[in-house]
Design an enzyme around this catalytic site. Structure first.
Site, PDB file in Angstrom:
ATOM      1  N   GLY A 279      31.391  35.208  25.322  1.00  0.00           N
ATOM      2  CA  GLY A 279      30.653  36.138  26.159  1.00  0.00           C
ATOM      3  C   GLY A 279      31.548  36.784  27.189  1.00  0.00           C
TER       4      GLY A 279
ATOM      5  N   ASN B 284      39.791  34.865  33.179  1.00  0.00           N
ATOM      6  CA  ASN B 284      41.194  35.100  33.534  1.00  0.00           C
ATOM      7  C   ASN B 284      41.285  35.458  35.019  1.00  0.00           C
ATOM      8  OD1 ASN B 284      41.801  35.213  30.575  1.00  0.00           O
ATOM      9  ND2 ASN B 284      40.706  37.154  30.745  1.00  0.00           N
TER      10      ASN B 284
ATOM     11  N   GLU C 147      31.482  34.062  35.904  1.00  0.00           N
ATOM     12  CA  GLU C 147      32.936  34.233  35.830  1.00  0.00           C
ATOM     13  C   GLU C 147      33.559  34.365  37.219  1.00  0.00           C
ATOM     14  OE1 GLU C 147      34.168  33.632  33.011  1.00  0.00           O
ATOM     15  OE2 GLU C 147      32.272  33.739  31.930  1.00  0.00           O
TER      16      GLU C 147
END
Length: 837
Positions: free
Chosen positions: A254, A258, A291
């Site tokens: 998904g 990083n 994230e």
């Protein structure tokens, strides 16, 4: 691999997007404590040209050996060396099509094909792009520079420090030095990138392919909010000068965290007006938040071994919902957490084929169909349980202490629990050890004798078995008097059997009040269940508690402790239900039960009974909320409508079917259909219009620039009712659908009894090709296919996959999981007298 710890990497990358090759010059600085004579690095699919070590003012050649079976590069130094050691490795490789390592992706802009190249390194694919110590414990700083062709730009973790012109229109992008970080978080990408920033805040940037920038604003706005929330909550400034949110056309996962350069599937970052649904917008926000949390949990503080991966993913999952709830409390986010995370985790964790949250071994912990519900969803749910136990203030202070103490370092689970225990003075370590070091969760069986409530704990599994396990569990009980007064009791359940004294006037009691606990409850006294059913009808209990009672009853039905008839009778308490959480849960159970009990050719008595009750239930809900979305309606109402329209039509609701067909005819003529019902309308259209719908889907799929719309079409491809059209759709999947999305129609077909009989022969006849799918996507097909097709040919499916696992390790965890789910379904069918064909 050598225990040498790298200090710094310098990477110079020269990609060739015409030949899909790259060369990379990797310079690594080590500072060993002792003298060394060789260095072992990770390397995979790289052609190493030479290795050198710095000796004085010059680099001298080194002997090196590639060991592909170990994914290793052994470098023999010119002499025994100590102090600072600098090695230089020059190699080249292929920009692959595996959606792993340094890989190629494709898209179409203005009718012309275009390419890009990006990286995806978690968990251990950095070694495909450059030789490295590819383990999270080996943190180092990075200097990265990339030479790109004319018409392209480059993105990496840190901001661009300098762009230098080269010959033939090429440019060299030189990036700022990164903080110390693990190799799996390194990112670089080359494409005709387009950039969208807010004029008043350039720190967050959405990066897209050409033509996609008009859809970036929604994600850009929420990305800024998520970053601001995390900085304030954790009390630590984000360490980079920029945070890029990058939409990638071809992506197996998904999103990926990083550091400083988060990558996303396009539909999970870009919002398309008139196409992206209410639930789609919520999903975009939740993934962005997830994230962004990783920039602290996982990136700033990193697990010292892969077995601690849950420390990353559980916190990102839990806070992902929390951040969205902070900005959009009206969206019912925590209700969606219970449905989408806790319920799924308990379903997975109820299998005997299982493992702890903290997975033993740890060297390779792959995120897949078997592990993800434990690492992400169960872990996040356990955090919710411990948050409720220690309270908001202690939870926040504990996290801040943990992050500040271990910034830029690596940790284990115990260090987090120690931080919580230090600020709360509660036995957090003892509790959490029992939850992360063993698989499963408890079933609490409750029996009342006068005012004494006896609770017995044992492991809950859907296939009953005996286990010698116990958990240390915070338990909350609400006791209700005849007059409706409520008294809250709390205890720490530590033994196999424990007693609690209820208030004298207790007429009913509800264990796991508020549903913060990760356990099932079985009430052995019928009088209490009768009293709780009355409180469900009167809505005296909260939606969370009404959901919890249904969820437990459905799980006990699956286990065999409750009969189907008793379960269906229990649902009578919910006839006037109006809350999203229990309605959604009941709807999902109706659909699943019907699929389990369905016989394509044979007696339909049981499945017909389920279908009749389900359709009546759904039609009453749709009558109440309306078939058409309304301006200003609740976020969860829009989600619920889309959830039940398709199964209602499939199970025989003429009202839903006729309505959906009218909407589909409008859609085909170009009349806009509300995005909150678009997927359901396409599914119903596929079912009733067959080949005509397939032709329209094909045309629309080729023309659409929206990944969200393409995903709706692919889901609808699994909903045809006629065999010839289903066969065409299966061919279409392999011939026309991009690799990243080929699993979607197949999974959709596994929930369509008209398609299920065709799936097995399709799978076995295309096995060689399907095995080439990305492992995560192949597993999604397997888990859906085994439990659906196996109901009607159990021996054939069992024998095939038992033999398959003897020959290959491919997807073994997912196969064992699916075979156990198959046994659960077969057991349920036998209990109701429904046999396999």
């Amino acid at each position: 691999m050598s225990q040498l710890h790298p200090v710094h990497y310098s990477l110079h990358i020269e990609p060739d997007l015409n030949q899909f090759r790259f060369s990379v010059r990797t310079e690594i600085l080590f500072e060993p404590a002792d003298s060394v004579e060789e260095i072992v690095l990770n390397a995979l699919d790289l052609n190493v040209r030479n290795c050198r070590a710095e000796c004085g003012d010059v680099f001298e050649d080194c002997t090196f050996i590639l060991e592909p079976e170990n994914e290793a590069l052994k470098i023999v130094l010119p002499r025994v060396m100590s102090g600072q050691i600098r090695v230089l490795i020059v190699c080249d490789g292929r920009i692959n099509d595996l959606m792993a390592g340094f890989y190629q992706s494709r898209y179409v802009h203005n009718g012309h094909p275009a390419v890009l190249a990006v990286t995806q390194f978690q968990e251990s694919d950095a070694r495909r792009a450059f030789p490295c110590c590819d383990h999270p414990a080996y943190k180092a700083s990075f200097d990265i520079e990339i030479d790109v062709e004319a018409g392209f730009s480059a993105v990496s973790n840190a901001a661009v420090a300098q762009i230098t012109p080269l010959e033939n229109g090429r440019r060299r992008f030189i990036f700022e030095r990164t903080p110390r970080m693990s190799t799996y978080l390194v990112f670089f990408g080359i494409a005709d990138f387009q950039y969208v920033r807010k004029p008043d805040s350039e720190r967050v940037c959405v990066i897209t392919m050409p033509g996609m920038t008009p859809f970036a604003d929604f994600g850009l706005d929420f990305g800024g909010k998520a970053l601001e929330y995390c900085e304030q909550y954790y009390g630590i400034a984000y360490p980079f000068s920029k945070l890029d949110l990058i939409a990638i056309p071809d992506f197996a996962f998904g999103a990926m965290e990083n550091w400083g350069a988060i990558t996303f599937r396009e539909n999970l970052l870009l919002c398309y007006p008139g196409v992206t649904s209410t639930s789609g917008k919520g999903r975009i926000c939740e993934i962005i938040a997830h994230e962004t949390v990783h920039q602290w949990f996982g990136n700033l503080v990193t697990p010292s071994d892969w077995k601690y991966l849950w420390l990353n993913e559980s916190f990102a999952t839990y806070f992902g919902y929390g951040i969205v709830d902070h900005y959009y409390p009206e969206w019912g986010v925590w209700e969606q957490f219970l449905l989408g995370q806790t319920a799924d985790a308990m379903r997975r964790d109820a299998l005997q084929e299982n493992f702890p949250i903290e997975i033993p071994g740890g060297e390779h912990v792959v995120i897949n169909a078997s592990t993800a519900p434990i690492i992400y969803s169960k872990g996040g749910s356990i955090l919710r349980q411990i948050h409720g136990y220690i309270g908001d203030d202690h939870f926040r202070k504990g996290l801040q202490n943990y992050l500040k103490t271990h910034a830029y370092a690596c940790t284990s689970s115990s260090q987090l629990w120690e931080a919580f225990e230090f600020v709360s003075d509660l036995p957090v370590s003892r509790i959490m050890k029992s939850w992360i070091s063993q698989p499963g969760f408890p079933l609490l069986e409750a029996h009342r004798d006068g005012q004494v409530l006896t609770i017995i704990q044992k492991r809950f599994t859907s296939l009953p078995a005996r286990f010698e396990q116990m958990w240390v569990t915070p338990v909350i009980i609400d006791a209700f008097s005849e007059t409706g007064e409520m008294t809250r009791l709390t205890l720490l359940l530590e033994n196999e059997l424990q007693t609690v004294h209820l208030p004298e006037s207790t007429a009913a009691y509800k264990i796991n009040a508020g549903q913060t606990g990760f356990y099932r409850v079985r009430y052995l006294d019928a009088a209490n269940m009768t009293a709780l059913s009355s409180k469900i009808r009167s809505k005296t209990l909260s939606p969370e508690d009404r959901w919890g009672l249904h969820s437990d009853c459905a799980a006990l039905l699956e286990r065999g402790d409750v009969s189907l008839m008793d379960y269906l009778n229990f649902l009578g308490a919910y006839t006037q239900e109006d809350a999203f959480l229990p309605l959604s849960s009941i709807s999902g159970s109706f659909y699943e039960l019907w699929l389990i009990m369905n016989n394509p050719e044979g007696v339909h008595a049981v499945s017909d009974q389920i279908a009749g009750q389900a359709v009546s239930f759904w039609e009453a809900v749709l009558e109440r909320i309306g078939y058409e979305p309304q301006t200003g309606e609740a976020h969860t109402t829009a989600i619920l409508r889309d959830q039940i329209l398709w199964p209602a039509a499939l199970l025989g609701s003429r009202t839903a079917g006729d309505w959906g067909c009218r909407q589909f005819r409008k859609l085909k003529t170009g009349t806009p259909v509300n995005p909150d019902i678009l997927k359901s309308v396409m599914q119903i259209g596929a079912f009733f219009e067959g080949n005509a719908a397939l032709e329209w889907f094909d045309s629309r799929f080729r023309q659409s620039a929206s990944e969200h719309e393409r995903l709706n079409i692919l889901t609808a491809l699994g909903c045809f009712s006629e065999k010839p059209v289903i066969e065409k759709a299966l061919d279409y999947v392999l011939d026309q659908v991009p690799a990243r999305n080929q699993f979607i129609p197949v999974v959709s077909m596994s929930f369509n009894p008209h398609a299920v009989p065709l799936l097995w022969n399709w799978y076995t006849s295309h096995l060689d090709r399907l095995e080439q799918f990305h492992p995560l996507l192949y597993e999604r097909i397997l888990t859906a296919l085994i439990s659906s097709t196996g109901i009607h040919r159990p021996n054939e499916v069992r024998n095939f996959f038992n033999a398959y696992m003897l020959k290959s390790e491919k997807a073994g965890d997912a196969i064992r999981l699916a075979l156990e789910r198959l046994e659960i379904h077969l057991r349920m069918r036998r209990a109701e007298g429904v046999s396999a064909l």
